[in-house]
Enzyme design. Structure first.
Site, short mmCIF file in Angstrom:
data_model
loop_
_atom_site.label_atom_id
_atom_site.label_comp_id
_atom_site.label_asym_id
_atom_site.label_seq_id
_atom_site.Cartn_x
_atom_site.Cartn_y
_atom_site.Cartn_z
N ALA A 102 0.82 -1.21 0.00
CA ALA A 102 0.00 0.00 0.00
C ALA A 102 0.86 1.27 0.00
O ALA A 102 1.94 1.25 0.60
CB ALA A 102 -0.91 0.00 1.22
N GLY A 153 0.04 1.27 -3.25
CA GLY A 153 -0.17 0.48 -4.44
C GLY A 153 0.31 1.04 -5.77
O GLY A 153 -0.05 0.51 -6.82
N LYS A 188 3.30 0.80 -6.95
CA LYS A 188 4.14 -0.22 -7.58
C LYS A 188 3.30 -1.44 -7.96
O LYS A 188 3.57 -2.10 -8.95
CB LYS A 188 5.30 -0.60 -6.66
N ARG A 222 -4.44 2.09 4.70
CA ARG A 222 -3.64 2.22 3.48
C ARG A 222 -4.11 1.19 2.43
O ARG A 222 -4.10 1.46 1.24
CB ARG A 222 -2.15 2.04 3.80
N ASP A 268 9.16 -3.67 -0.83
CA ASP A 268 9.36 -2.22 -0.64
C ASP A 268 8.92 -1.90 0.80
O ASP A 268 7.88 -1.27 1.00
CB ASP A 268 8.50 -1.49 -1.69
N CYS A 290 13.03 4.10 0.12
CA CYS A 290 13.23 5.53 -0.18
C CYS A 290 14.09 6.12 0.94
O CYS A 290 13.82 7.20 1.45
CB CYS A 290 11.90 6.26 -0.36
N1 SAM Z 1 5.06 -0.18 -2.30
C1 SAM Z 1 4.16 0.90 -1.90
C2 SAM Z 1 3.88 1.78 -3.10
O1 SAM Z 1 4.70 1.83 -4.01
O2 SAM Z 1 2.83 2.42 -3.14
C3 SAM Z 1 4.72 1.67 -0.72
C4 SAM Z 1 5.01 0.78 0.49
S1 SAM Z 1 5.47 1.63 1.97
C5 SAM Z 1 7.14 2.05 1.67
C6 SAM Z 1 5.62 0.33 3.14
C7 SAM Z 1 4.32 -0.35 3.51
O3 SAM Z 1 4.61 -1.51 4.27
C8 SAM Z 1 3.37 0.48 4.37
O4 SAM Z 1 2.15 0.62 3.69
C9 SAM Z 1 3.19 -0.36 5.64
O5 SAM Z 1 1.86 -0.33 6.12
C10 SAM Z 1 3.54 -1.74 5.16
N2 SAM Z 1 4.03 -2.70 6.15
C11 SAM Z 1 4.79 -2.47 7.25
N3 SAM Z 1 5.07 -3.62 7.88
C12 SAM Z 1 4.48 -4.62 7.17
C13 SAM Z 1 4.40 -6.05 7.33
N4 SAM Z 1 5.01 -6.67 8.34
N5 SAM Z 1 3.72 -6.74 6.39
C14 SAM Z 1 3.10 -6.12 5.37
N6 SAM Z 1 3.14 -4.77 5.18
C15 SAM Z 1 3.81 -4.04 6.08
#
Ligand code: SAM
Length: 304
Positions: free
Chosen positions: A111, A113, A115, A138, A180, A234
């Site tokens: 999220a 989303g 990517k 998210r 990511d 990032c």
């Molecule tokens: N890839 C997304 C995009 O391009 O739109 C951005 C991702 S953001 C950097 C990291 C995400 O990892 C956050 O939405 C967070 O809620 C989620 N997150 C954190 N820990 C997690 C876990 N253990 N399992 C799944 N998602 C997790």
């Protein structure tokens, strides 16, 4: 006078959502709107655009570049999901993972989303795209974004990726993973001034993020048919980037780093020059890091 942050000076990047439209038709649409198409960029200086001018990127075929003040949030093409407003660096992970149509793919921390929708476009909506996120809000935003983008090959789950069972039959054909994970965000130009005065606290936070990132990476490599995994952040901190990759490779000798995009101007810190970095000065983007890991050829390993 008013201080402008570096973020105000970055070009605006627009990724054409090829599930809904073609790059040529979107270029024509903008031209009819009165914008001035300058052709394909060939060097970084071509990203210095005057108001109304735009170019096509030289690395990412679906990416258009506009002057810093351009805002498409109210634009028809954005509201209709034909274009995605996404920094150039953040388009690299899906582009480099490049899962073929029909493949089974995991977006581990997905999220909101951007990517995920890029992956679906590359897969032409064919195959299976498992997308996980821990944060239900998210994930809800993501579901709206994917609907607007015309993505249909996804299976969303509000789940901790670390608890997704690699040996579950659902994932037996997963060959590609995009990871990511949450990071410090230190590469985001708009957040840069937020570094706290408490260095000890910052170090503790980085160490805890890095340990989470390494656990996610090790977990991803446990999926039985995995061929390729892209890791991205990032962040500009080596603790979250090169150091995580180095530790992971030590623990997983059956995977190797793949050198990517030879023509890219900024590399991972020595010796991990197979990886990419991005920055405002060298690539005119937010700060970013990308690594591509690949399963080694098993028959060759047996001969060694
Ligand atoms: N890839 C997304 C995009 O391009 O739109 C951005 C991702 S953001 C950097 C990291 C995400 O990892 C956050 O939405 C967070 O809620 C989620 N997150 C954190 N820990 C997690 C876990 N253990 N399992 C799944 N998602 C997790």
């Amino acid at each position: 006078g008013v201080q402008r942050s570096a973020g105000d000076r970055l070009p605006r990047y627009v990724r054409v959502n090829t599930l809904q439209n073609t790059v040529d038709d979107v270029v024509d649409y903008f031209k009819r709107d009165g914008l001035l198409y300058q052709g394909q960029a060939s060097r970084l200086e071509d990203f210095t655009l005057r108001e109304k001018e735009f170019v096509r990127d030289m690395h990412l075929p679906e990416l258009l570049i506009f002057s810093p003040k351009t805002d498409f949030h109210d634009h028809f093409l954005y509201k209709a999901g034909h274009i995605i407003l996404q920094d150039k660096a953040s388009c690299l992970p899906a582009f480099l993972l490049n899962p073929p149509p029909g493949s089974h793919v995991i977006d581990a921390c997905a999220a909101p989303g951007n990517k995920t929708s890029h992956l679906a476009a590359i897969m032409k909506n064919k195959g299976k795209l498992f997308a996980f996120d821990l944060d239900p809000k998210r994930l809800a935003t993501m579901s709206t974004l994917l609907l607007r983008a015309g993505v249909t090959c996804q299976q969303l789950a509000n789940q901790d990726f670390l608890k997704v069972e690699p040996d579950n039959a659902q994932y037996k054909d997963v060959e590609y993973i995009l990871l990511d994970p949450s990071c410090s965000g230190s590469g985001m130009v708009c957040l840069r001034d937020n570094a706290s005065a408490d260095q000890e606290k910052d170090q503790a936070r980085l160490a805890s993020l890095a340990s989470f990132q390494l656990r996610c990476l090790n977990h991803g490599l446990r999926f039985p048919r995995l061929k390729r995994l892209v890791y991205s952040t990032c962040s500009i901190h080596s603790q979250e980037n090169e150091e995580v990759i180095t530790a992971c490779l030590q623990e997983n000798p059956s995977f190797r780093l793949v050198p990517v995009l030879a023509e890219w101007p900024e590399r991972g810190l020595d010796p991990l020059t197979q990886c990419l970095r991005a920055s405002t000065t060298k690539t005119r983007t937010h700060g970013f890091f990308v690594a591509l890991l690949e399963k080694r050829n098993e028959s060759r390993n047996m001969q060694q």
